[in-house]
Design an enzyme around this catalytic site. Structure first.
Site, PDB file in Angstrom:
ATOM      1  N   GLY A 207       4.420   3.539   1.264  1.00 26.45           N
ATOM      2  CA  GLY A 207       5.302   3.713   2.414  1.00 26.45           C
ATOM      3  C   GLY A 207       6.737   3.403   2.049  1.00 26.45           C
TER       4      GLY A 207
ATOM      5  N   GLY B 169       0.798  -1.218   0.000  1.00 27.19           N
ATOM      6  CA  GLY B 169       0.000   0.000   0.000  1.00 27.19           C
ATOM      7  C   GLY B 169       0.829   1.265   0.000  1.00 27.19           C
TER       8      GLY B 169
ATOM      9  N   ASP C 167       1.280  -7.200 -11.643  1.00 23.89           N
ATOM     10  CA  ASP C 167       0.143  -7.419 -10.750  1.00 23.89           C
ATOM     11  C   ASP C 167      -0.125  -8.911 -10.556  1.00 23.89           C
ATOM     12  OD1 ASP C 167      -0.013  -4.677 -10.599  1.00 23.89           O
ATOM     13  OD2 ASP C 167      -1.906  -4.513 -11.701  1.00 23.89           O
TER      14      ASP C 167
ATOM     15  N   HIS D 158       6.674  -6.210  -5.859  1.00 23.43           N
ATOM     16  CA  HIS D 158       5.705  -5.542  -6.738  1.00 23.43           C
ATOM     17  C   HIS D 158       6.133  -4.102  -6.999  1.00 23.43           C
ATOM     18  CE1 HIS D 158       1.565  -3.804  -7.567  1.00 23.43           C
ATOM     19  NE2 HIS D 158       1.712  -4.720  -8.505  1.00 23.43           N
TER      20      HIS D 158
END
Length: 122
Positions: A31, A29, A89, A47
């Site tokens: 960071g 997500g 993905d 990823h």
């Protein structure tokens, strides 16, 4: 795009990307600080590294097509960018599935400021 990525994650893991992966560990997500906390977090690092190889693409917004055959994700041929985004993905969705056994709920909503140390290189 994040839409297709979310669908792949649901299909591969049975988990909703939000909240299961949107703020998991130090890399899922966003960071991207410190070392990965576990195998799931390492999938997200990989990823991010995959997306880094696509500087001329827009992986979060470019929509692409894929299908599933015999339980496997097949990225359909479209533009080079869309195909490569799809492959990134696909790789993370499969990685997350393979590491479901080590998914740790305590790393969901993990505070980014706890992620300290050197970032692991791609």
């Amino acid at each position: 795009s994040v839409v297709e990525l979310g669908k792949m994650i649901i299909q591969e893991t049975g988990k909703s990307p939000f909240p299961s992966y949107t703020s998991y560990g130090c890399f899922c997500g966003g960071g991207e600080r410190g070392p990965p906390l576990d195998a799931t977090d390492r999938c997200c690092l990989a990823h991010s590294c995959c997306y880094d190889t696509l500087p001329d693409c827009s992986p979060k917004t470019d929509r692409y097509k894929y299908k599933r055959e015999n339980g496997e994700i097949i990225c359909e041929n479209s533009t080079s960018c869309k195909k490569r985004i799809c492959e990134c993905d696909k790789a993370v969705a499969v990685c997350l599935r393979k590491n479901l056994n080590t998914y740790n709920k305590k790393y969901t909503y993990y505070p980014n400021f706890w992620c300290k140390g050197d970032i692991e290189k791609c």
